[in-house]
Design a protein around this motif. Structure first.
Motif, PDB file in Angstrom:
ATOM      1  N   ALA A 124       0.713  -1.019   0.092  1.00  0.00           N
ATOM      2  CA  ALA A 124       0.554  -0.490   0.065  1.00  0.00           C
ATOM      3  C   ALA A 124       0.805   1.063  -0.649  1.00  0.00           C
ATOM      4  O   ALA A 124       0.511   2.597  -0.756  1.00  0.00           O
ATOM      5  CB  ALA A 124      -1.212  -0.171   1.353  1.00  0.00           C
ATOM      6  N   SER A 125       2.227   1.223   0.624  1.00  0.00           N
ATOM      7  CA  SER A 125       2.740   2.096   0.750  1.00  0.00           C
ATOM      8  C   SER A 125       3.588   2.472  -0.542  1.00  0.00           C
ATOM      9  O   SER A 125       4.223   3.751  -1.180  1.00  0.00           O
ATOM     10  CB  SER A 125       3.470   2.027   1.744  1.00  0.00           C
ATOM     11  N   ASP A 180       2.726   1.879  -5.396  1.00  0.00           N
ATOM     12  CA  ASP A 180       3.513   2.723  -7.047  1.00  0.00           C
ATOM     13  C   ASP A 180       4.871   2.867  -7.855  1.00  0.00           C
ATOM     14  O   ASP A 180       4.917   3.389  -8.487  1.00  0.00           O
ATOM     15  CB  ASP A 180       2.597   4.415  -6.396  1.00  0.00           C
ATOM     16  N   ASN A 197       3.214   6.636  -0.426  1.00  0.00           N
ATOM     17  CA  ASN A 197       1.979   6.122   0.129  1.00  0.00           C
ATOM     18  C   ASN A 197       2.353   6.795   1.079  1.00  0.00           C
ATOM     19  O   ASN A 197       1.430   5.541   2.313  1.00  0.00           O
ATOM     20  CB  ASN A 197       1.135   5.122  -0.297  1.00  0.00           C
ATOM     21  N   SER A 224      -0.620   6.379   4.174  1.00  0.00           N
ATOM     22  CA  SER A 224      -1.477   5.023   4.610  1.00  0.00           C
ATOM     23  C   SER A 224      -1.093   4.037   5.374  1.00  0.00           C
ATOM     24  O   SER A 224      -1.784   3.818   7.168  1.00  0.00           O
ATOM     25  CB  SER A 224      -1.631   4.030   3.274  1.00  0.00           C
ATOM     26  N   LEU A 230      -5.970  11.157  -0.778  1.00  0.00           N
ATOM     27  CA  LEU A 230      -6.810  10.203  -0.426  1.00  0.00           C
ATOM     28  C   LEU A 230      -8.158  10.185  -1.859  1.00  0.00           C
ATOM     29  O   LEU A 230      -8.628  10.592  -1.246  1.00  0.00           O
ATOM     30  CB  LEU A 230      -6.996   9.527   0.474  1.00  0.00           C
ATOM     31  N   ARG A 259      -7.880   5.216  -3.627  1.00  0.00           N
ATOM     32  CA  ARG A 259      -6.895   5.363  -2.452  1.00  0.00           C
ATOM     33  C   ARG A 259      -7.776   5.160  -1.468  1.00  0.00           C
ATOM     34  O   ARG A 259      -7.102   4.305  -0.161  1.00  0.00           O
ATOM     35  CB  ARG A 259      -6.421   6.770  -3.160  1.00  0.00           C
ATOM     36  N   LEU A 279      -7.665   1.963   1.107  1.00  0.00           N
ATOM     37  CA  LEU A 279      -7.348   2.263   2.496  1.00  0.00           C
ATOM     38  C   LEU A 279      -8.590   1.614   3.809  1.00  0.00           C
ATOM     39  O   LEU A 279      -7.814   0.992   4.176  1.00  0.00           O
ATOM     40  CB  LEU A 279      -6.830   3.375   2.598  1.00  0.00           C
ATOM     41  N   ASP A 308      -2.938  -0.716 -12.067  1.00  0.00           N
ATOM     42  CA  ASP A 308      -2.623  -0.047 -11.149  1.00  0.00           C
ATOM     43  C   ASP A 308      -2.569  -0.595  -9.365  1.00  0.00           C
ATOM     44  O   ASP A 308      -4.305  -1.472  -8.806  1.00  0.00           O
ATOM     45  CB  ASP A 308      -3.677   1.271 -11.383  1.00  0.00           C
ATOM     46  N   ALA A 344      -3.761   0.672  -6.702  1.00  0.00           N
ATOM     47  CA  ALA A 344      -5.269   0.905  -6.051  1.00  0.00           C
ATOM     48  C   ALA A 344      -5.446   0.214  -6.057  1.00  0.00           C
ATOM     49  O   ALA A 344      -6.549  -0.490  -5.944  1.00  0.00           O
ATOM     50  CB  ALA A 344      -5.346   2.189  -6.263  1.00  0.00           C
ATOM     51  N   GLN A 366      -5.092  -3.498  -4.484  1.00  0.00           N
ATOM     52  CA  GLN A 366      -5.834  -3.376  -3.371  1.00  0.00           C
ATOM     53  C   GLN A 366      -6.834  -3.497  -3.549  1.00  0.00           C
ATOM     54  O   GLN A 366      -7.368  -4.111  -1.754  1.00  0.00           O
ATOM     55  CB  GLN A 366      -4.992  -2.060  -2.688  1.00  0.00           C
TER      56      GLN A 366
END
Length: 468
Positions: A297-298, A301, A312, A315, A386, A390, A394, A437, A439, A442
């Motif tokens: 998550a962090s 990207d 990120n 998050s 966010l 995003r 999260l 992507d 996001a 996730q």
């Protein structure tokens, strides 16, 4: 006080005893506390007494007539009102928020050490420094999660000396393993040194938190927090930054070592037999899987877009800070579930109450996570907001973490570990294959895992035996 049963009058000495007298003696407490014969009739029916049996055994036309006779034969004796039940799951909100702050403050070390690490991104992936730090973090989270469970199993038996010995040896091994995990990536020496210090601090923090001295960590992290604050005003030299970080590490290790030595002097418990070491395996697997999900998550990207990707960080900060609220809401779930168990009259009623409690507490955690996430995104320099997918991504990751912790709190270790591990493997494989992507990945993976965990929690925690 003995309950008085009024026997049938006028029975000759030679006549056999009325079977109703024996039944009245047996049900004396129920009959004495009843405010209406129907309460006694309900007890008789629950015991399987039919109208035919009432007629054959007791000479009464049905169970209601039998209940009326019992109601008349036993004097009323209502129990005294009971004192309010003590709630064993009343957690302090401020205490839980303090623990969340203790979890989050070590992140300031990255702010202070950033000029020393000198990491950079390569096209199509993360640089060796990032990989070294990530590997060290994953090993540390996994190892210390299992170590905490092992130590708590000793503490649950009252064997504090054995728990301290377990923590002392395990923390040293964890620090060495975390440092070793950073070495093979070819990262600069400063990065490897920082990873080693990070592993040692995490091991010391585990010792202090398990032994109930998490407030000591506020003392240990104070130099780093002060140094990070100073950097907002003036630029510190590399030597000043390094000495500040080393000071926090030295204080944390010294405090942890002191607590271990003091706890070892409390005396051993030779009769204590802890759970098998394999019982800690799902907890270690859970720590590893959660670490992977949070890192993806962090840094998703960065690994997906290369130099064009942004870290990120908000998050990870939001998830860490929200752990205080998460812990308090776990207490609230257990407290409200226990209250529901006391007032529910049927299994279906308890099932409905448990479902509502799960929705309310999970919703409360997600609301807190969203609030902290927005605040972190606004305060973090050059961080992505966010927006778009995003925030939902999260929140779904937060739902996975909180529901998994809830199941673990009730002793169900393998289901959350297996689900989180499968989610981590699936998201990593999709990330490596550049399938979508970060996001979107996730959102899809954590969404499926959250649904599965919520369904598992509802199925397991709606059983009365789960709340013993």
């Amino acid at each position: 006080m003995a309950l008085r049963v009024i026997r049938a009058p006028g029975r000759p000495q030679w006549a056999p005893e009325d079977p109703l007298d024996e039944l009245a003696e047996r049900l004396a407490e129920v009959c004495a506390a009843a405010v209406h014969p129907y309460e006694i009739a309900a007890v008789l029916e629950a015991a399987g007494l039919t109208d035919e049996q009432a007629a054959l055994r007791y000479g009464r036309p049905d169970s209601f007539a039998l209940a009326e006779d019992l109601f008349q034969r036993v004097q009323r004796s209502y129990p005294e009102p009971k004192a309010p039940a003590v709630d064993p799951w009343r957690g302090s909100l401020w205490h839980c928020l303090l623990r969340g702050l203790v979890f989050a403050l070590p992140g300031l070390a990255y702010l202070l050490a950033a000029p020393l690490l000198g990491s950079r991104s390569y096209s199509g992936g993360a640089d060796p420094g990032t990989l070294a730090l990530a590997s060290s973090v994953l090993v540390g989270w996994s190892w210390n999660q299992a170590l905490s469970h092992r130590a708590y199993s000793w503490l649950g038996l009252g064997a504090r000396a054995e728990a301290a010995g377990c923590l002392g040896v395990g923390a040293l091994l964890g620090a060495l393993l975390g440092a070793a995990a950073a070495a093979p990536w070819g990262a600069p020496g400063a990065v490897v040194a920082f990873a080693a210090g990070q592993s040692a601090y995490l091991s010391a923090a585990t010792v202090l938190m398990v032994l109930g001295r998490q407030r000591y960590l506020l003392v240990a992290i104070a130099p780093t927090a002060a140094g990070a604050g100073v950097t907002l005003l003036v630029d510190l030299s590399p030597a000043q930054r390094g000495w500040t970080l080393a000071c926090s590490l030295a204080v944390a290790v010294a405090l942890a070592a002191g607590r271990v030595l003091r706890s070892r002097r409390t005396g051993r418990s030779p009769a204590a037999v802890p759970a098998a070491r394999s019982a800690s395996l799902p907890h270690g697997l859970f720590g590893l899987a959660v670490g992977v999900l949070v890192l993806l998550a962090s840094l998703g990207d960065v690994w997906h877009f290369g130099a064009g990707g942004a870290v990120n960080g908000p998050s990870a900060v939001a998830l860490t800070l929200s752990m205080g609220a998460a812990e308090w809401l776990l207490y609230r779930f257990r407290s409200r579930s226990l209250a529901g168990l006391r007032v529910s009259r049927t299994t279906s009623e308890f099932l409905a109450r448990t479902g509502r409690t799960l929705i309310v507490t999970l919703g409360g955690y997600l609301a807190a996570l969203a609030l902290v996430g927005y605040a972190a995104a606004l305060l973090w320099p050059n961080a992505p907001l966010l927006d778009g997918l995003r925030l939902p991504a999260l929140l779904l990751l937060g739902a996975v973490l909180w529901t998994a912790l809830l199941l673990q709190a009730f002793g169900a270790a393998w289901p959350p570990a297996a689900v989180c591990a499968a989610a981590a493997v699936a998201e990593t494989a999709a990330m490596v294959g550049h399938l979508a992507d970060p996001a979107v990945l996730q959102l899809a993976v954590c969404g499926g895992a959250a649904l599965l965990l919520v369904a598992t929690a509802q199925a397991q925690l709606s059983r009365v035996t789960a709340h013993r």
